[in-house]
Scaffold this motif. Structure first.
Motif, PDB file in Angstrom:
ATOM      1  N   ASN A   1       0.840  -1.190   0.000  1.00 56.56           N
ATOM      2  CA  ASN A   1       0.000   0.000   0.000  1.00 56.56           C
ATOM      3  C   ASN A   1       0.879   1.245   0.000  1.00 56.56           C
ATOM      4  O   ASN A   1       1.525   1.568   0.999  1.00 56.56           O
ATOM      5  N   LEU A   2       0.923   1.928  -1.156  1.00 61.01           N
ATOM      6  CA  LEU A   2       1.708   3.150  -1.323  1.00 61.01           C
ATOM      7  C   LEU A   2       0.799   4.330  -1.637  1.00 61.01           C
ATOM      8  O   LEU A   2       1.218   5.303  -2.253  1.00 61.01           O
ATOM      9  N   ASN A   3      -0.442   4.248  -1.178  1.00 64.33           N
ATOM     10  CA  ASN A   3      -1.406   5.307  -1.434  1.00 64.33           C
ATOM     11  C   ASN A   3      -0.896   6.640  -0.889  1.00 64.33           C
ATOM     12  O   ASN A   3      -0.581   6.774   0.292  1.00 64.33           O
ATOM     13  N   GLY A   4      -0.788   7.631  -1.779  1.00 65.31           N
ATOM     14  CA  GLY A   4      -0.352   8.953  -1.361  1.00 65.31           C
ATOM     15  C   GLY A   4       1.109   9.054  -0.973  1.00 65.31           C
ATOM     16  O   GLY A   4       1.534  10.078  -0.426  1.00 65.31           O
ATOM     17  N   ALA A   5       1.898   8.022  -1.245  1.00 64.03           N
ATOM     18  CA  ALA A   5       3.322   8.053  -0.890  1.00 64.03           C
ATOM     19  C   ALA A   5       4.104   8.950  -1.829  1.00 64.03           C
ATOM     20  O   ALA A   5       3.732   9.145  -2.983  1.00 64.03           O
ATOM     21  N   ASN A   6       5.214   9.489  -1.329  1.00 72.19           N
ATOM     22  CA  ASN A   6       6.083  10.343  -2.133  1.00 72.19           C
ATOM     23  C   ASN A   6       7.309   9.547  -2.567  1.00 72.19           C
ATOM     24  O   ASN A   6       8.182   9.253  -1.757  1.00 72.19           O
ATOM     25  N   LEU A   7       7.343   9.186  -3.859  1.00 71.31           N
ATOM     26  CA  LEU A   7       8.470   8.451  -4.423  1.00 71.31           C
ATOM     27  C   LEU A   7       9.211   9.297  -5.452  1.00 71.31           C
ATOM     28  O   LEU A   7       9.888   8.782  -6.327  1.00 71.31           O
ATOM     29  N   SER A   8       9.095  10.602  -5.343  1.00 70.65           N
ATOM     30  CA  SER A   8       9.735  11.475  -6.320  1.00 70.65           C
ATOM     31  C   SER A   8      11.244  11.265  -6.332  1.00 70.65           C
ATOM     32  O   SER A   8      11.884  11.169  -5.288  1.00 70.65           O
ATOM     33  N   ALA A   9      11.778  11.141  -7.534  1.00 68.71           N
ATOM     34  CA  ALA A   9      13.218  10.947  -7.750  1.00 68.71           C
ATOM     35  C   ALA A   9      13.765   9.667  -7.122  1.00 68.71           C
ATOM     36  O   ALA A   9      14.974   9.508  -6.982  1.00 68.71           O
ATOM     37  N   ALA A  10      12.886   8.737  -6.769  1.00 71.48           N
ATOM     38  CA  ALA A  10      13.339   7.464  -6.219  1.00 71.48           C
ATOM     39  C   ALA A  10      13.852   6.545  -7.332  1.00 71.48           C
ATOM     40  O   ALA A  10      13.439   6.655  -8.480  1.00 71.48           O
ATOM     41  N   LYS A  11      14.750   5.645  -6.976  1.00 75.09           N
ATOM     42  CA  LYS A  11      15.252   4.644  -7.913  1.00 75.09           C
ATOM     43  C   LYS A  11      14.436   3.371  -7.711  1.00 75.09           C
ATOM     44  O   LYS A  11      14.592   2.685  -6.706  1.00 75.09           O
ATOM     45  N   CYS A  12      13.572   3.078  -8.677  1.00 80.66           N
ATOM     46  CA  CYS A  12      12.701   1.898  -8.594  1.00 80.66           C
ATOM     47  C   CYS A  12      12.937   0.976  -9.782  1.00 80.66           C
ATOM     48  O   CYS A  12      12.062   0.190 -10.147  1.00 80.66           O
ATOM     49  N   ASN A  13      14.103   1.086 -10.391  1.00 82.06           N
ATOM     50  CA  ASN A  13      14.378   0.258 -11.558  1.00 82.06           C
ATOM     51  C   ASN A  13      14.394  -1.220 -11.190  1.00 82.06           C
ATOM     52  O   ASN A  13      14.940  -1.630 -10.173  1.00 82.06           O
TER      53      ASN A  13
ATOM     54  N   GLU B   1       0.185  -5.559  -8.351  1.00 87.49           N
ATOM     55  CA  GLU B   1      -1.044  -5.362  -7.575  1.00 87.49           C
ATOM     56  C   GLU B   1      -0.851  -4.398  -6.410  1.00 87.49           C
ATOM     57  O   GLU B   1      -1.599  -4.420  -5.426  1.00 87.49           O
ATOM     58  N   ALA B   2       0.144  -3.537  -6.501  1.00 81.59           N
ATOM     59  CA  ALA B   2       0.373  -2.538  -5.454  1.00 81.59           C
ATOM     60  C   ALA B   2      -0.606  -1.381  -5.599  1.00 81.59           C
ATOM     61  O   ALA B   2      -1.110  -1.100  -6.687  1.00 81.59           O
ATOM     62  N   ASN B   3      -0.878  -0.699  -4.491  1.00 80.14           N
ATOM     63  CA  ASN B   3      -1.738   0.476  -4.510  1.00 80.14           C
ATOM     64  C   ASN B   3      -0.867   1.730  -4.540  1.00 80.14           C
ATOM     65  O   ASN B   3      -0.279   2.112  -3.534  1.00 80.14           O
ATOM     66  N   LEU B   4      -0.773   2.334  -5.728  1.00 82.89           N
ATOM     67  CA  LEU B   4       0.014   3.550  -5.917  1.00 82.89           C
ATOM     68  C   LEU B   4      -0.888   4.732  -6.249  1.00 82.89           C
ATOM     69  O   LEU B   4      -0.447   5.718  -6.821  1.00 82.89           O
ATOM     70  N   SER B   5      -2.153   4.628  -5.864  1.00 80.07           N
ATOM     71  CA  SER B   5      -3.079   5.709  -6.168  1.00 80.07           C
ATOM     72  C   SER B   5      -2.644   6.982  -5.456  1.00 80.07           C
ATOM     73  O   SER B   5      -2.223   6.960  -4.300  1.00 80.07           O
TER      74      SER B   5
ATOM     75  N   ASN C   1       8.049  -3.922 -12.745  1.00 75.29           N
ATOM     76  CA  ASN C   1       6.853  -4.712 -13.046  1.00 75.29           C
ATOM     77  C   ASN C   1       5.690  -4.150 -12.239  1.00 75.29           C
ATOM     78  O   ASN C   1       5.636  -4.306 -11.021  1.00 75.29           O
ATOM     79  N   LEU C   2       4.757  -3.483 -12.944  1.00 74.95           N
ATOM     80  CA  LEU C   2       3.602  -2.849 -12.307  1.00 74.95           C
ATOM     81  C   LEU C   2       2.305  -3.571 -12.640  1.00 74.95           C
ATOM     82  O   LEU C   2       1.213  -2.995 -12.539  1.00 74.95           O
ATOM     83  N   ALA C   3       2.397  -4.819 -13.029  1.00 72.65           N
ATOM     84  CA  ALA C   3       1.216  -5.572 -13.441  1.00 72.65           C
ATOM     85  C   ALA C   3       0.141  -5.541 -12.356  1.00 72.65           C
ATOM     86  O   ALA C   3       0.395  -5.890 -11.205  1.00 72.65           O
ATOM     87  N   GLY C   4      -1.052  -5.091 -12.748  1.00 76.36           N
ATOM     88  CA  GLY C   4      -2.186  -5.090 -11.831  1.00 76.36           C
ATOM     89  C   GLY C   4      -2.170  -3.989 -10.798  1.00 76.36           C
ATOM     90  O   GLY C   4      -3.040  -3.939  -9.923  1.00 76.36           O
ATOM     91  N   ALA C   5      -1.203  -3.079 -10.873  1.00 78.05           N
ATOM     92  CA  ALA C   5      -1.109  -1.997  -9.882  1.00 78.05           C
ATOM     93  C   ALA C   5      -2.155  -0.925 -10.135  1.00 78.05           C
ATOM     94  O   ALA C   5      -2.640  -0.751 -11.248  1.00 78.05           O
ATOM     95  N   ASP C   6      -2.498  -0.195  -9.075  1.00 72.50           N
ATOM     96  CA  ASP C   6      -3.448   0.912  -9.179  1.00 72.50           C
ATOM     97  C   ASP C   6      -2.677   2.225  -9.100  1.00 72.50           C
ATOM     98  O   ASP C   6      -2.156   2.591  -8.049  1.00 72.50           O
ATOM     99  N   LEU C   7      -2.590   2.931 -10.243  1.00 69.92           N
ATOM    100  CA  LEU C   7      -1.908   4.222 -10.304  1.00 69.92           C
ATOM    101  C   LEU C   7      -2.899   5.363 -10.513  1.00 69.92           C
ATOM    102  O   LEU C   7      -2.529   6.430 -10.990  1.00 69.92           O
ATOM    103  N   SER C   8      -4.126   5.156 -10.129  1.00 68.84           N
ATOM    104  CA  SER C   8      -5.142   6.181 -10.322  1.00 68.84           C
ATOM    105  C   SER C   8      -4.712   7.500  -9.690  1.00 68.84           C
ATOM    106  O   SER C   8      -4.306   7.540  -8.527  1.00 68.84           O
ATOM    107  N   ARG C   9      -4.754   8.551 -10.501  1.00 64.65           N
ATOM    108  CA  ARG C   9      -4.418   9.909 -10.064  1.00 64.65           C
ATOM    109  C   ARG C   9      -2.970  10.067  -9.571  1.00 64.65           C
ATOM    110  O   ARG C   9      -2.636  11.040  -8.891  1.00 64.65           O
ATOM    111  N   ALA C  10      -2.124   9.109  -9.894  1.00 67.69           N
ATOM    112  CA  ALA C  10      -0.703   9.249  -9.550  1.00 67.69           C
ATOM    113  C   ALA C  10      -0.045  10.233 -10.505  1.00 67.69           C
ATOM    114  O   ALA C  10      -0.497  10.438 -11.627  1.00 67.69           O
ATOM    115  N   SER C  11       1.040  10.862 -10.057  1.00 69.54           N
ATOM    116  CA  SER C  11       1.779  11.793 -10.907  1.00 69.54           C
ATOM    117  C   SER C  11       3.025  11.103 -11.436  1.00 69.54           C
ATOM    118  O   SER C  11       3.878  10.658 -10.666  1.00 69.54           O
TER     119      SER C  11
END
Length: 312
Positions: A152-164, A170-174, A187-197
């Motif tokens: 659950n990463l809802n509302g998390a700040n990952l700006s400039a993070a290294k996620c390579n 199936e993570a929540n990145l909304s 690999n973002l298969a099934g993840a929720d990026l609704s309204r993510a920047s």
């Protein structure tokens, strides 16, 4: 110092144990709230189910330690070493583990890190599957090769993070902040990026299969050749977008704006294009088998009219 001496002195009211040598000790279940263990050595120690709320853990070494189920709520742990530690199910909510804290190869599955400040921390190869990181600050953190499946990463700040090469299945990145984040090979298969920047993010070779992209701004991204099969792009703005050879098999593109999009040799088999706008879209070589085009505006500007079989 051994475990017995530590616990005795803590009971007497002592709280400062800076630079204590306690590698391998067993203080499972102990209550050490608000203790100062700055620069202490707990390598390989067992602190599982212990209570360390609001402890000062600056530069403390917990490498390979057992901290499963440990309460670390509100701890201050700049420069802490938690590499290879077992923190499964631990409570690190509101913790401050920024400034190059080392959590590489740590097991944080099911841990609670909500609201934690983890900016600049090293999570390389860490297991964060099923963890709660809602509202956490991970700006500039290193999450390369980390596992964040069903996290659950809802509302998390990952700006400039290294996620390579990280796993976010199936993570929540909304509503997450992914500005200038490096997601190459993730690999973002099934993840929720609704309204993510995703402004300025690197998405080379990302697996977007089955991902939810509601209200996501995809301006400036080259999506050609990418895997967006089963992705939810309902109402997406894909004007002039390069979708050449992109897999959109089974994708939901209902109401999407595809005006002038390059769909040459894209796979749209089984896709939902109800009420989509395909005006001036390039569709040469598109796989259109089983596409639902009800109410869609076709490349020639005309509303789609299904062919009707002639009656004998």
């Amino acid at each position: 110092m051994d475990a017995e001496e530590l616990l005795a002195k803590y009971t007497e009211g002592q709280r400062k144990f800076s630079s204590a040598k306690l590698s391998g000790v067993n203080i499972q279940g102990a209550d050490l709230s608000e203790i100062d263990l700055s620069s202490a050595d707990f390598t390989g120690a067992d602190l599982s189910e212990a209570k360390l709320t609001k402890a000062v853990l600056t530069s403390t070494n917990f490498s390979s330690a057992l901290l499963s189920g440990t309460n670390l709520n509100g701890v201050l742990g700049n420069y802490i070493n938690l590499s290879w530690a077992d923190l499964s199910g631990a409570d690190l909510s509101s913790a401050k583990l920024n400034s190059q804290s080392n959590l590489s190869n740590a097991n944080l599955s099911g841990a609670n890190l909500s609201g934690a400040d983890l900016s600049g921390a090293n999570f390389n190869n860490a297991n964060l599957s099923g963890a709660n990181l809602s509202g956490a600050n991970l700006s500039g953190a290193d999450l390369s090769n980390a596992s964040l499946d069903k996290t659950n990463l809802n509302g998390a700040n990952l700006s400039a993070a290294k996620c390579n090469r990280a796993f976010f299945r199936e993570a929540n990145l909304s509503r997450a902040n992914l500005k200038t984040t490096n997601l190459a090979g993730a690999n973002l298969a099934g993840a929720d990026l609704s309204r993510a920047s995703l402004v300025g993010a690197t998405i080379t070779d990302v697996n977007f299969q089955g991902v939810k992209l509601h209200a996501v701004n995809l301006e400036g991204f080259d999506l050609s050749g990418m895997n967006l099969a089963q992705a939810d792009l309902m109402g997406a703005d894909l004007r002039e977008k390069n979708l050449r050879k992109t897999s959109l098999q089974g994708a939901n593109l209902e109401g999407a704006n595809l005006r002038g999009a390059d769909l040459i040799r894209a796979n749209l088999k089984g896709a939902n294009l109800k009420r989509a706008d395909l005006t001036d879209a390039r569709t040469y070589g598109v796989n259109i088998k089983d596409i639902d085009l009800a109410g869609a505006i076709m490349p020639d500007g005309e509303i789609y009219k299904p062919e009707t079989s002639k009656k004998d």
